[in-house]
Design an enzyme around this catalytic site. Sequence first.
Site, short mmCIF file in Angstrom:
data_model
loop_
_atom_site.label_atom_id
_atom_site.label_comp_id
_atom_site.label_asym_id
_atom_site.label_seq_id
_atom_site.Cartn_x
_atom_site.Cartn_y
_atom_site.Cartn_z
N CYS A 168 69.39 -5.41 67.41
CA CYS A 168 70.15 -6.06 66.33
C CYS A 168 71.65 -5.84 66.35
O CYS A 168 72.41 -6.79 66.23
CB CYS A 168 69.61 -5.60 64.98
SG CYS A 168 67.98 -6.26 64.66
N ALA A 172 76.64 11.30 65.36
CA ALA A 172 77.30 10.92 66.62
C ALA A 172 76.26 10.92 67.74
O ALA A 172 75.32 11.71 67.72
CB ALA A 172 78.42 11.91 66.94
C1 UDX Z 1 68.84 -1.82 62.54
C2 UDX Z 1 69.11 -1.71 61.02
O1 UDX Z 1 69.10 -0.33 60.63
C3 UDX Z 1 68.06 -2.50 60.24
O2 UDX Z 1 68.38 -2.47 58.86
C4 UDX Z 1 68.05 -3.94 60.74
O3 UDX Z 1 67.03 -4.67 60.07
C5 UDX Z 1 67.81 -3.98 62.25
O4 UDX Z 1 68.79 -3.18 62.92
P1 UDX Z 1 67.15 -0.62 64.23
O5 UDX Z 1 68.03 -1.22 65.29
O6 UDX Z 1 65.69 -0.83 64.32
O7 UDX Z 1 67.58 -1.18 62.78
O8 UDX Z 1 67.40 0.98 64.18
P2 UDX Z 1 68.55 1.90 63.59
O9 UDX Z 1 67.90 3.08 62.97
O10 UDX Z 1 69.52 1.17 62.77
O11 UDX Z 1 69.30 2.45 64.91
C6 UDX Z 1 70.08 1.62 65.73
C7 UDX Z 1 70.76 2.45 66.80
O12 UDX Z 1 71.77 3.28 66.23
C8 UDX Z 1 69.82 3.40 67.55
O13 UDX Z 1 70.15 3.39 68.91
C9 UDX Z 1 70.11 4.74 66.91
O14 UDX Z 1 69.81 5.81 67.76
C10 UDX Z 1 71.60 4.63 66.66
N1 UDX Z 1 72.08 5.53 65.58
C11 UDX Z 1 71.63 5.40 64.31
C12 UDX Z 1 73.06 6.49 65.87
O15 UDX Z 1 73.50 6.62 67.03
N2 UDX Z 1 73.53 7.29 64.86
C13 UDX Z 1 73.09 7.17 63.57
O16 UDX Z 1 73.57 7.93 62.71
C14 UDX Z 1 72.10 6.19 63.29
#
Ligand code: UDX
Length: 463
Positions: free
Chosen positions: A275, A267
């Site tokens: 993306c 969370a």
């Molecule tokens: C994402 C996808 O994971 C990847 O497979 C795709 O190619 C591009 O988009 P990215 O946006 O680089 O990658 O990072 P990611 O780790 O997915 O995090 C995205 C957002 O979600 C971040 O702001 C992160 O902090 C947030 N997040 C992630 C959460 O808030 N909780 C989680 O459990 C995981």
Amino acid sequence: MTVSKICCIGAGYVGGPTCSVIALQCPHIKVTVVDISAHRIDQWNSEKLPIYEPGLDDIVKKQRNVNLFFSTKIEEAIDEADLIFISVNTPTKTFGVGKGRAADLTYVENCARTIAQVSTSDKIVVEKSTVPVRAAESILKILSANHKPKVKFQVLSNPEFLSEGVAVENLLNADRVLIGHEETADGLLAFKELSNIYLNWIPEKKILRTNTWSSELTKLAANAFLAQRISSINSMSVICEVTGADVSEVAKGIGLDSRIGSKFLQASVGFGGSCFQKDLLNLVYICECLNIPQVAAYWQQVLDMNVYQKSRFSNKIIESLFNTVTGKKITMFGFAFKKDTGDTRESPAIHVAKTLLDEGAQLNIYDPKVEPEQIVKDLTHPYVTDNPEKVIKSIEIHDNPYTASHHTHAIVICTEWDIFMELDYEKIYSNMVKPAFIFDGRKILDHDKLTTIGFQVHTIGKR
Ligand code: UDX
Ligand code: UDX
Ligand code: ADP
């Protein structure tokens, strides 16, 4: 044909790391990454690369000018290549039909036109940028209508699944490589050429062959599912805050079910990045165009929940600080959309900063990797303010977390950088205005310890 030369159009977060790893793993292939931005290319050829990714510097330094080249000579690189990756940006449209939702394919289309114009030999064109379903068909149409005599093209869809901050690790040990091709003999041959490149380091069982449209939709679906998990756990965090349940305990309990799994259940203040929002908006728009509003509404809710989460967190800060932050100094720890990147695209920190600035707060901002100019650019953007001069007077960007928190009323954690867990919070507390507040939007700190020091601690998903 055996591929010996690759051209990648677009030297961004996808094209740069992907081609660096291909060059590392395929010494027999010459990889040229081109971009219309001469500044970007200069940065790739310099000591300080335009993007920060752990492990990337070493690979670029090792391969650059050996079999990895960064260049602005787009036409030359296209014509000499056997295989061309299109890795340009596909932002959300800002005007016209589908404004605010549909993907803007202008850059992809421009690439297709250039490829058609300059190619004097057969090419395999690989779409790597995330595109709407059936975009490969449009690319092929443009290529077919504009090509030189006797030149043939095959278009493959090969979406990239790397996540920022762990891009190199993801590329070296990909969960899967997805390649979609036209269901013809030539399409299958093109698939084989591309998979031969990956087979230099990816086990064959991880290379997945599909038709072009499944491949395109899989990319949108994967991002939609990941984002949906975050919105789902964030929705639980709201229930936790009013009932006394703890979202971390709930997440652990859910994640141990092997059908659900433990990843992407953290969370937070909300998801950001280039993306998730873009691809969800695109998916919703596609569903509306296909006249399936029920499916559009389902995915739209994932986005709405994210906006709600960002607003809830920002409002909680204001409420806790006695319903006013006017003239108060507030420290923001972290500005990037996640740790281990300098990227701020759609960062929840921007939303939090905007709300606090609108209420008249003064912000001291510290992020280990985001460039100060980027923070100013984000916070003076017309989406954020109609008074950029006022914003500039209201923010101070620090290069040190201790000076950033000096004489401030509150610390707001927006990014889960490891360094924030290692700071001396007793020292920080002693220099803050009392009562001193911490709002942990990433749930990374030891809240009991902070409370003992004297902080008023607020977090997500716990009363
Ligand atoms: C994402 C996808 O994971 C990847 O497979 C795709 O190619 C591009 O988009 P990215 O946006 O680089 O990658 O990072 P990611 O780790 O997915 O995090 C995205 C957002 O979600 C971040 O702001 C992160 O902090 C947030 N997040 C992630 C959460 O808030 N909780 C989680 O459990 C995981
Ligand atoms: C469910 C939970 O799985 C279980 O942990 C909880 O204790 C009780 O509720 P149950 O309802 O017995 O168990 O069966 P489950 O296997 O979860 O299937 C529920 C429904 O979902 C079935 O109609 C099943 O056919 C359907 N289903 C399941 C799908 O349509 N697709 C799937 O991929 C899985
Ligand atoms: P992503 O995160 O998808 O990699 P970026 O914005 O980081 O997106 O990178 C995309 C890159 O593509 C930018 O550096 C941009 O200058 C480049 N680009 C866009 N259109 C073209 C084009 N027609 N020819 C060459 N480069 C292009």
